[in-house]
Design an enzyme around this catalytic site. Structure first.
Site, mmCIF file in Angstrom:
data_model
loop_
_atom_site.group_PDB
_atom_site.id
_atom_site.type_symbol
_atom_site.label_atom_id
_atom_site.label_comp_id
_atom_site.label_asym_id
_atom_site.label_seq_id
_atom_site.Cartn_x
_atom_site.Cartn_y
_atom_site.Cartn_z
ATOM 1 N N ALA A 1 -29.483 17.715 -42.000
ATOM 2 C CA ALA A 1 -30.848 17.647 -41.476
ATOM 3 C C ALA A 1 -30.884 18.515 -40.225
ATOM 4 C CB ALA A 1 -31.194 16.204 -41.137
ATOM 5 N N GLY B 1 -26.971 15.601 -44.344
ATOM 6 C CA GLY B 1 -28.047 15.575 -45.339
ATOM 7 C C GLY B 1 -27.821 16.559 -46.481
ATOM 8 N N GLU C 1 -25.618 14.768 -48.817
ATOM 9 C CA GLU C 1 -26.424 13.691 -49.404
ATOM 10 C C GLU C 1 -27.375 14.248 -50.469
ATOM 11 O OE1 GLU C 1 -27.525 12.454 -45.370
ATOM 12 O OE2 GLU C 1 -26.833 10.440 -45.876
ATOM 13 N N GLU D 1 -22.235 13.108 -39.115
ATOM 14 C CA GLU D 1 -23.224 12.392 -38.295
ATOM 15 C C GLU D 1 -22.590 11.602 -37.156
ATOM 16 O OE1 GLU D 1 -23.241 12.523 -41.604
ATOM 17 O OE2 GLU D 1 -25.284 12.672 -42.379
HETATM 18 N N1 CO8 Z 1 -29.558 21.674 -37.758
HETATM 19 C C1 CO8 Z 1 -30.130 22.686 -37.075
HETATM 20 N N2 CO8 Z 1 -29.568 23.907 -36.932
HETATM 21 C C2 CO8 Z 1 -28.367 24.106 -37.506
HETATM 22 C C3 CO8 Z 1 -27.713 23.097 -38.225
HETATM 23 C C4 CO8 Z 1 -28.353 21.831 -38.364
HETATM 24 N N3 CO8 Z 1 -27.846 20.809 -39.067
HETATM 25 N N4 CO8 Z 1 -26.536 23.585 -38.664
HETATM 26 C C5 CO8 Z 1 -26.473 24.857 -38.224
HETATM 27 N N5 CO8 Z 1 -27.572 25.189 -37.536
HETATM 28 C C6 CO8 Z 1 -27.901 26.463 -36.890
HETATM 29 C C7 CO8 Z 1 -27.105 26.665 -35.619
HETATM 30 O O1 CO8 Z 1 -27.738 25.987 -34.545
HETATM 31 C C8 CO8 Z 1 -27.143 28.167 -35.489
HETATM 32 O O2 CO8 Z 1 -28.411 28.552 -34.992
HETATM 33 P P1 CO8 Z 1 -28.520 29.575 -33.734
HETATM 34 O O3 CO8 Z 1 -27.954 30.848 -34.279
HETATM 35 O O4 CO8 Z 1 -29.980 29.622 -33.490
HETATM 36 O O5 CO8 Z 1 -27.692 28.990 -32.646
HETATM 37 C C9 CO8 Z 1 -27.079 28.649 -36.932
HETATM 38 O O6 CO8 Z 1 -27.462 27.536 -37.733
HETATM 39 C C10 CO8 Z 1 -25.691 29.077 -37.358
HETATM 40 O O7 CO8 Z 1 -24.803 28.012 -37.102
HETATM 41 P P2 CO8 Z 1 -23.477 28.183 -36.209
HETATM 42 O O8 CO8 Z 1 -23.598 29.323 -35.273
HETATM 43 O O9 CO8 Z 1 -23.150 26.852 -35.639
HETATM 44 O O10 CO8 Z 1 -22.430 28.575 -37.350
HETATM 45 P P3 CO8 Z 1 -20.870 28.318 -37.319
HETATM 46 O O11 CO8 Z 1 -20.326 29.079 -38.477
HETATM 47 O O12 CO8 Z 1 -20.291 28.572 -35.986
HETATM 48 O O13 CO8 Z 1 -20.706 26.748 -37.609
HETATM 49 C C11 CO8 Z 1 -21.183 24.674 -38.749
HETATM 50 C C12 CO8 Z 1 -21.098 26.221 -38.833
HETATM 51 C C13 CO8 Z 1 -19.781 24.120 -38.553
HETATM 52 C C14 CO8 Z 1 -21.759 24.179 -40.058
HETATM 53 C C15 CO8 Z 1 -22.086 24.274 -37.548
HETATM 54 O O14 CO8 Z 1 -23.303 25.002 -37.629
HETATM 55 C C16 CO8 Z 1 -22.411 22.810 -37.498
HETATM 56 O O15 CO8 Z 1 -21.582 22.013 -37.106
HETATM 57 N N6 CO8 Z 1 -23.668 22.450 -37.889
HETATM 58 C C17 CO8 Z 1 -24.142 21.084 -37.813
HETATM 59 C C18 CO8 Z 1 -23.580 20.267 -38.968
HETATM 60 C C19 CO8 Z 1 -24.027 18.822 -38.845
HETATM 61 O O16 CO8 Z 1 -23.685 18.119 -37.913
HETATM 62 N N7 CO8 Z 1 -24.783 18.352 -39.843
HETATM 63 C C20 CO8 Z 1 -25.258 16.985 -39.888
HETATM 64 C C21 CO8 Z 1 -26.628 16.918 -39.319
HETATM 65 S S1 CO8 Z 1 -27.217 15.248 -39.168
HETATM 66 C C22 CO8 Z 1 -27.738 14.869 -40.708
HETATM 67 O O17 CO8 Z 1 -27.693 15.647 -41.621
HETATM 68 C C23 CO8 Z 1 -28.288 13.467 -40.884
HETATM 69 C C24 CO8 Z 1 -28.905 13.288 -42.253
HETATM 70 C C25 CO8 Z 1 -29.587 11.972 -42.321
HETATM 71 C C26 CO8 Z 1 -30.880 12.056 -41.572
HETATM 72 C C27 CO8 Z 1 -31.491 10.760 -41.387
HETATM 73 C C28 CO8 Z 1 -32.757 10.917 -40.588
HETATM 74 C C29 CO8 Z 1 -32.895 10.060 -39.383
#
Ligand code: CO8
Length: 270
Positions: free
Chosen positions: A75, A120, A123, A143
């Site tokens: 998400a 997500g 999921e 998460e």
């Molecule tokens: N949300 C928003 N932006 C994201 C997300 C995300 N989940 N993942 C990546 N991005 C963005 C980054 O912010 C970045 O944007 P910018 O260039 O503007 O800074 C761009 O995508 C590229 O990402 P990275 O530079 O971080 O790329 P890397 O190769 O260095 O890293 C990763 C890749 C490891 C995947 C890293 O991006 C990361 O850790 N992302 C987050 C992963 C995460 O924690 N996902 C879980 C999110 S919570 C969730 O899904 C809950 C679901 C249930 C919801 C229930 C509702 C209440």
């Protein structure tokens, strides 16, 4: 584009019809295809459209992410910052309902996971019927590292798919696993080179389309999905009822008649 292909407008998704197969691509590669409001709305719209007469020719769906890096990295975390408990519950319910619609759809849905499937994103893949993964795919429920927990069915579907102990390990640690590890634990059905992922998912979709009666696929899907939530006795009752219901369909008549007449059946999805 071949004559049987058509591109449909559901931005920010890319939605392409390839004959009877709909390929839905989540298209926010700059944010690793994270699920934000517009993506959720577009997914809801595609699902509603699939339920209409205009889409009645469709027989299978492939869901994937744009680019070679991510299926869906979760998400969109940026929207969580100012959430209050009530917003978060509503957001979780909305995603859950959307994913349940995918799960209950009477077409087979294949997730082609072409990179990160986190939070997500994992999921969403779990709500599909089965998963094919590219060799570079990574799966995880990170998460807990954000101080939150899975909210789109991760604590519900992952333990049912891989067992509760493996699901706990993934969800408590937030660590990512490789495509090969996901294969070993039965989370994904196949691991493929990135370049062959979509073509292989399409081959499987077409094998289903070419062999199976659509009404049979729908009934099997319901029997497995619903049956997994029942005890064995009730699940058998459900299976027998669905089995019986199929005998009221034209496809069941056609399938058995074609076998006796030694010809290929022509199914109508009725
Ligand atoms: N949300 C928003 N932006 C994201 C997300 C995300 N989940 N993942 C990546 N991005 C963005 C980054 O912010 C970045 O944007 P910018 O260039 O503007 O800074 C761009 O995508 C590229 O990402 P990275 O530079 O971080 O790329 P890397 O190769 O260095 O890293 C990763 C890749 C490891 C995947 C890293 O991006 C990361 O850790 N992302 C987050 C992963 C995460 O924690 N996902 C879980 C999110 S919570 C969730 O899904 C809950 C679901 C249930 C919801 C229930 C509702 C209440």
């Amino acid at each position: 584009m071949s004559q049987s292909e058509a591109t449909l407008k559901f931005e920010p998704l890319l939605v392409r019809e390839e004959g009877p197969v709909l390929v839905v691509t989540i298209n926010r590669p700059e944010a690793l295809n994270a699920l934000n409001e517009p993506v959720l709305i577009a997914l809801e719209s595609v699902l509603s459209w699939i339920g209409t007469e205009k889409a009645s020719h469709l027989r299978a769906v492939i869901l994937t992410g744009a680019g070679e890096k991510a299926f869906v990295a979760g998400a969109d975390i940026k929207q969580f910052e100012n959430f209050q408990p009530r917003d978060a519950t509503a957001f979780a319910r909305r995603g859950q309902e959307l994913f349940q619609r995918i799960e209950k759809m009477n077409l087979p849905v294949i997730a082609a996971v072409n990179g990160f499937a986190l939070g997500g994103g994992l999921e969403l893949a779990l709500a599909c019927d089965f998963i094919y993964a590219a060799e570079n795919a990574k799966f995880g429920l990170p998460e807990c590292t954000l101080g939150i927990m899975p909210g789109y069915g991760g604590t519900v579907r992952l333990p049912r798919r891989v067992g509760p102990a493996r699901a706990r390990e993934m969800a408590f640690s937030g660590a990512m696993i490789s495509a090969q590890e996901a294969l070993q634990m039965g989370l994904v059905n196949r691991v493929l080179p990135q370049a062959q992922l979509l073509a292989t998912a399409m081959e499987t979709a077409m094998a289903i389309v070419n062999r199976a009666a659509p009404v049979a696929v729908g009934a099997i899907k319901e029997s497995i999905h619903h049956g997994m939530q029942l005890n064995e006795e009730k699940a058998h009752e459900l299976e027998a009822r669905l089995f019986g219901d199929l005998f009221a369909t034209l496809d069941a008549r056609e399938g058995t008649r074609a076998f006796v007449e030694k010809r290929k059946p022509k199914f109508q999805g009725k």
